[in-house]
Design a protein around this motif. Sequence first.
Motif, PDB file in Angstrom:
ATOM      1  N   GLY A 133       0.815  -1.206   0.000  1.00 11.60           N
ATOM      2  CA  GLY A 133       0.000   0.000   0.000  1.00 11.60           C
ATOM      3  C   GLY A 133       0.846   1.253   0.000  1.00 11.60           C
ATOM      4  O   GLY A 133       1.323   1.689   1.055  1.00 11.60           O
ATOM      5  N   LEU A 134       1.016   1.853  -1.175  1.00  8.83           N
ATOM      6  CA  LEU A 134       1.828   3.066  -1.290  1.00  8.83           C
ATOM      7  C   LEU A 134       0.981   4.261  -1.706  1.00  8.83           C
ATOM      8  O   LEU A 134       0.911   5.262  -1.006  1.00  8.83           O
ATOM      9  N   THR A 135       0.353   4.202  -2.868  1.00  4.67           N
ATOM     10  CA  THR A 135      -0.304   5.373  -3.455  1.00  4.67           C
ATOM     11  C   THR A 135      -1.585   5.746  -2.713  1.00  4.67           C
ATOM     12  O   THR A 135      -2.225   4.920  -2.051  1.00  4.67           O
ATOM     13  N   GLU A 136      -1.931   7.035  -2.839  1.00  3.51           N
ATOM     14  CA  GLU A 136      -3.115   7.589  -2.194  1.00  3.51           C
ATOM     15  C   GLU A 136      -3.910   8.379  -3.222  1.00  3.51           C
ATOM     16  O   GLU A 136      -3.422   8.622  -4.331  1.00  3.51           O
ATOM     17  N   PRO A 137      -5.127   8.797  -2.898  1.00  3.04           N
ATOM     18  CA  PRO A 137      -5.936   9.515  -3.894  1.00  3.04           C
ATOM     19  C   PRO A 137      -5.220  10.705  -4.525  1.00  3.04           C
ATOM     20  O   PRO A 137      -5.412  10.985  -5.709  1.00  3.04           O
ATOM     21  N   HIS A 138      -4.385  11.399  -3.759  1.00  2.00           N
ATOM     22  CA  HIS A 138      -3.706  12.582  -4.287  1.00  2.00           C
ATOM     23  C   HIS A 138      -2.193  12.423  -4.300  1.00  2.00           C
ATOM     24  O   HIS A 138      -1.457  13.393  -4.456  1.00  2.00           O
ATOM     25  N   VAL A 139      -1.727  11.183  -4.142  1.00  2.00           N
ATOM     26  CA  VAL A 139      -0.282  10.932  -4.099  1.00  2.00           C
ATOM     27  C   VAL A 139       0.045   9.733  -4.978  1.00  2.00           C
ATOM     28  O   VAL A 139      -0.475   8.634  -4.751  1.00  2.00           O
ATOM     29  N   GLY A 140       0.892   9.962  -5.986  1.00  2.00           N
ATOM     30  CA  GLY A 140       1.326   8.877  -6.858  1.00  2.00           C
ATOM     31  C   GLY A 140       2.833   8.718  -6.788  1.00  2.00           C
ATOM     32  O   GLY A 140       3.379   8.127  -5.860  1.00  2.00           O
ATOM     33  N   SER A 141       3.533   9.285  -7.759  1.00  2.00           N
ATOM     34  CA  SER A 141       4.997   9.147  -7.811  1.00  2.00           C
ATOM     35  C   SER A 141       5.693   9.853  -6.649  1.00  2.00           C
ATOM     36  O   SER A 141       6.744   9.407  -6.185  1.00  2.00           O
ATOM     37  N   ASP A 142       5.111  10.943  -6.154  1.00  2.00           N
ATOM     38  CA  ASP A 142       5.723  11.710  -5.066  1.00  2.00           C
ATOM     39  C   ASP A 142       5.311  11.122  -3.720  1.00  2.00           C
ATOM     40  O   ASP A 142       4.516  11.686  -2.970  1.00  2.00           O
ATOM     41  N   LEU A 143       5.892   9.979  -3.385  1.00  2.00           N
ATOM     42  CA  LEU A 143       5.460   9.250  -2.192  1.00  2.00           C
ATOM     43  C   LEU A 143       5.746  10.005  -0.898  1.00  2.00           C
ATOM     44  O   LEU A 143       5.082   9.781   0.113  1.00  2.00           O
TER      45      LEU A 143
END
Length: 382
Positions: free
Chosen positions: A130-140
């Motif tokens: 679980g890495l990505t969020e609704p407003h967070v992709g490549s910029d973790l």
Amino acid sequence: MSIDQQELFALPAEYRDLQAEARDLAASCADIAARADEADSLDTDTRKRLRASGLARVVVPARFGGRYERVDSLAVTLVREQLAAESAHLDSLFAMQGIGSYGIAVGGSEELQREWLPKVANLDAIAALGLTEPHVGSDLKALTTTVVERDGKLVVNGHKSFITNGGDADFYSILAREGDGYSLVLVPTDAPGLSTQRPHQIIAPHVLGDVILENAEVPIGNRIGEQGKGFGLVLATLATFRVSVAGAAVGMAEAALREAVRHANGREQFGVNLSRLGSVPEHLASSWTDIEMARSLTYRAAAAAARDARGNLHLSSMAKVGATEMAARVIDRSVQIMGRFGLVRGGKLERLYREARPMRIYEGSTEVILDSLAKQLIKDRH
């Protein structure tokens, strides 16, 4: 080139045997591939056949039921090349067992490792990261999920989105802010405060879901690795598995080219065999050349990653970009060669066309990876 020199470019026997095992598994799933690849939840037949093959053991260290002493990037890449040629669902299920559990394998406590890794190897537990969020992709580093210690527990709050195996996983390795750093935390599906939903579906159906964590509580021992050091485990995971995406892309491109060659050889237009008509020969030859160039870089990068994944991340990144962009070109040409037959919904080539597109985005988009490579190049050559 002498015979001895040719041998330098041959895979060792153990890897050729592994390729054959993966090829056999892929062939055994041909009858269910079309159905499984349209599923948005885990296909039980695919899981049973992968379990029976024993190939999931490749992504777990030997002391916990795995096949190799440690996870071998070349072995994973070779398996994905064969599986992706037949079924994206099968390929994803295999790959995510490793991607979701690798942090535990290299940074988890002995207790966590013994509890979860044998289950991963036998597919008794489905893994997810679980890495990505609704407003967070490549910029973790912009993620907002948090973990704090409270009353002898770890309490996790946040919203993870577009998570592969979301909704079907038995546990999630969740990256969250903790103090001034980022920690990786194992959150089982049955943890109080964890729920899942499936608000999205992508162009190539995929087991994909959102994971909602509302005061989700787990034991303190479920922190994977040291407090605040989770980012290093995520980078180690990417370094080990990114090159395997290139392997999958090579397998998909080769499968598309086989379909195009079969069609071109069996069809006549304007009194000429299609394989000799107009630009078709050039498309076929260019595609073959592109695949072999991508395979060479992929194997080189995978072998280097097997020795030192973090130290050779630049090669894995190059292979991932090169092979996924190549697959897009080759599959597009193959559709063009087959014309309307390449557009038939549910056909092998149409499925490959849709499945290839997301590969240029996940595990690092082409643009983000190229930007990172450029920065490294300028720094190294300054």
